[in-house]
Design an enzyme around this catalytic site. Structure first.
Site, mmCIF file in Angstrom:
data_model
loop_
_atom_site.group_PDB
_atom_site.id
_atom_site.type_symbol
_atom_site.label_atom_id
_atom_site.label_comp_id
_atom_site.label_asym_id
_atom_site.label_seq_id
_atom_site.Cartn_x
_atom_site.Cartn_y
_atom_site.Cartn_z
ATOM 1 N N LYS A 105 35.989 25.700 18.201
ATOM 2 C CA LYS A 105 35.785 25.617 19.488
ATOM 3 C C LYS A 105 36.994 24.547 20.020
ATOM 4 O O LYS A 105 37.449 23.672 19.083
ATOM 5 C CB LYS A 105 34.576 24.845 20.091
ATOM 6 N N GLY A 217 24.128 28.726 37.872
ATOM 7 C CA GLY A 217 25.662 28.829 37.559
ATOM 8 C C GLY A 217 26.301 29.974 37.714
ATOM 9 O O GLY A 217 25.730 31.250 37.188
ATOM 10 N N GLY A 219 29.440 31.065 37.440
ATOM 11 C CA GLY A 219 30.863 31.507 36.909
ATOM 12 C C GLY A 219 31.057 32.729 36.446
ATOM 13 O O GLY A 219 30.507 33.597 36.807
ATOM 14 N N ASN A 220 31.735 33.065 35.421
ATOM 15 C CA ASN A 220 32.222 34.424 34.866
ATOM 16 C C ASN A 220 30.803 35.184 34.641
ATOM 17 O O ASN A 220 30.461 36.163 34.964
ATOM 18 C CB ASN A 220 33.235 34.304 33.800
ATOM 19 N N ALA A 221 30.293 34.216 33.520
ATOM 20 C CA ALA A 221 28.837 35.044 33.081
ATOM 21 C C ALA A 221 27.784 35.163 34.156
ATOM 22 O O ALA A 221 27.226 36.255 34.282
ATOM 23 C CB ALA A 221 28.046 34.039 32.016
ATOM 24 N N GLY A 222 27.511 34.009 35.096
ATOM 25 C CA GLY A 222 26.409 34.483 36.162
ATOM 26 C C GLY A 222 26.860 35.516 36.956
ATOM 27 O O GLY A 222 26.045 36.238 37.507
#
Ligand code: GLU
Length: 416
Positions: A105, A217, A219-222
């Site tokens: 990471k 959340g 963002g992209n995933a949500g």
């Protein structure tokens, strides 16, 4: 141990798994620490003509099963400990979905919302100049994560190729499709999570098409989970969603596609027409069938775990639940899909992207979806099988599957 230091949490989770697996002392100690880490100080010429100094990191946690792999976060609260924890979780993530990669990471402590496009490009290129020689398809492969995008991946690949003097698209994943990205990478994290929810519902014998769900959340995933949940599961009512600026709810259901458009237009879900406001904290405690924590680490803790009412918690974020909270949720009979299983769809399609880059032939979207479905379903079933033997909370069970595979690879190599 602080409940909120993510690396202390990652180590505590490993300790519990090591004990249950009866790991020998050397292997256990080896897996508690990153194999290698880099710290950088990056000067950035700002548009104003001044120079600001940023801190950057790359942690290569473990490469026993293959080259290290994991995203880059650009966040104001990034520290070496968050990066270490996330790198450890990547190691367990690539292992639980059984792809031939290790875990890593990276991050830069910065607030990208305050940077211009030009400043972001210069920062991306500076990061690669600092760490590029340690990256590569056979070494370590970054990808997007919190506040990093396909555009940032494109600048990074370009800087890297300029350094090495030849094409090397597999050195980074999550790229735009026109320069070697994979079909299906954009929504892969959410899609993999929804596949796990589908398998959980089969296991629990739940009528998932009628389920209610909430997303913390956006963002992209949500955002992708909002629409994919009902698309893949054949129905469902999204009753609430939130982001760092606020939350919205409507118990009769929010129009998912309209909510995503509103977020993209205004930068937040707040003030979505036809909804009532709700705080992030209250959203987590709603009585819903499926809760998707898709924000940052440390959302479900000993303070609120007892108030969680969801039947399934599908962790699209990394590290949303603390070990204290895990025990409470387990006692309450809540079915947890732990982060490194639930959100492994992203890295799985990243792996497919690397494979396609390496043999320079590209798959159809249907192929990506069916391969992803197979990987996620197999991983879910491996954890389910272990849970029948281990009788422990699901995160610990998933750890046992993942850690035993990494430990075996370390042994085979003769490291421990
Ligand atoms: N950042 C994502 C994760 O935490 C994806 C990593 C990758 O694709 O390498 O899983």
């Amino acid at each position: 141990m602080s409940e909120y230091n993510p690396f202390a949490i990652a180590q505590a989770q490993l300790d519990e798994a090591a004990e249950r697996l009866g790991l020998d002392q050397a292997t256990h100690e080896f897996l508690r620490w990153p194999m290698r880490e880099y710290h950088f100080t990056l000067p950035l010429r700002m548009d104003s003509g001044t120079t600001k100094i940023f801190k950057g990191y790359r942690v290569q946690y473990n490469n026993a099963r293959g080259p290290t792999k994991g995203g880059l976060r650009w966040h104001p609260d990034e520290t070496i400990d968050t990066v270490r924890a996330l790198a450890a979780w990547m190691t367990w993530k690539t292992s639980v979905v059984d792809i031939p990669l290790g875990g890593g990471k990276g991050g830069i402590t910065c607030n990208p919302k305050e940077l211009s496009e030009g400043e972001k490009e210069r920062l991306a290129r500076a990061y690669i100049r600092a760490v590029g020689r340690e990256l590569g398809v056979h070494r370590d492969v970054p990808a997007p994560d919190v506040y990093t995008t396909p555009q940032i991946m494109a600048w990074m690949m370009d800087e890297y190729e300029t350094m090495v003097g030849h094409s090397h698209p597999g050195m980074i994943t999550g790229k735009p499709i026109c320069i070697g990205g994979s079909q299906g990478r954009g929504d892969a994290t959410a899609r993999g999570g929804v596949y796990c929810v589908r398998e959980t519902a089969k296991h629990l014998d739940m009528d998932i098409a009628k389920a209610t769900y909430a997303i913390q959340g956006f963002g992209n995933a949500g955002q992708f989970a909002a629409t994919l949940h009902s698309e893949i599961l054949g129905g469902g009512t999204l009753v609430a969603a939130s982001d760092s600026r606020g939350g919205v709810m409507n118990k009769n259901g929010l129009d998912q596609a309209a909510l995503v458009r509103h977020k993209l237009e205004t930068g937040s879900v707040a003030n979505f027409p036809g909804s009532k406001p709700i705080s992030n904290e209250d959203l987590l405690e709603l009585e819903v069938d499926v809760l998707y924590p898709a924000a940052l680490e440390g959302s479900i803790t000993s303070k609120n775990a007892d108030n969680i009412k969801a039947k399934i918690v599908c962790e699209l974020a990394n590290g949303p639940t603390t070990p204290e909270a895990d025990k409470v949720l387990f006692e309450k009979g809540i079915y947890i899909l732990p982060d490194f299983l639930a959100n492994a769809g992203g890295v799985t399609v990243s792996y497919f992207e690397q494979v396609q880059n390496t043999y320079n032939y590209y798959w159809s979207l249907e192929d990506v979806h069916s391969q992803l479905d197979r990987k996620m379903t197999d991983a879910f079933n491996a954890v389910l099988e272990m849970s029948k033997k281990a009788k422990a909370h699901n995160r610990l069970v998933a750890y046992m599957v993942a850690v035993s595979r990494v430990a075996e690879a370390c042994k085979m190599r003769g490291w421990v």
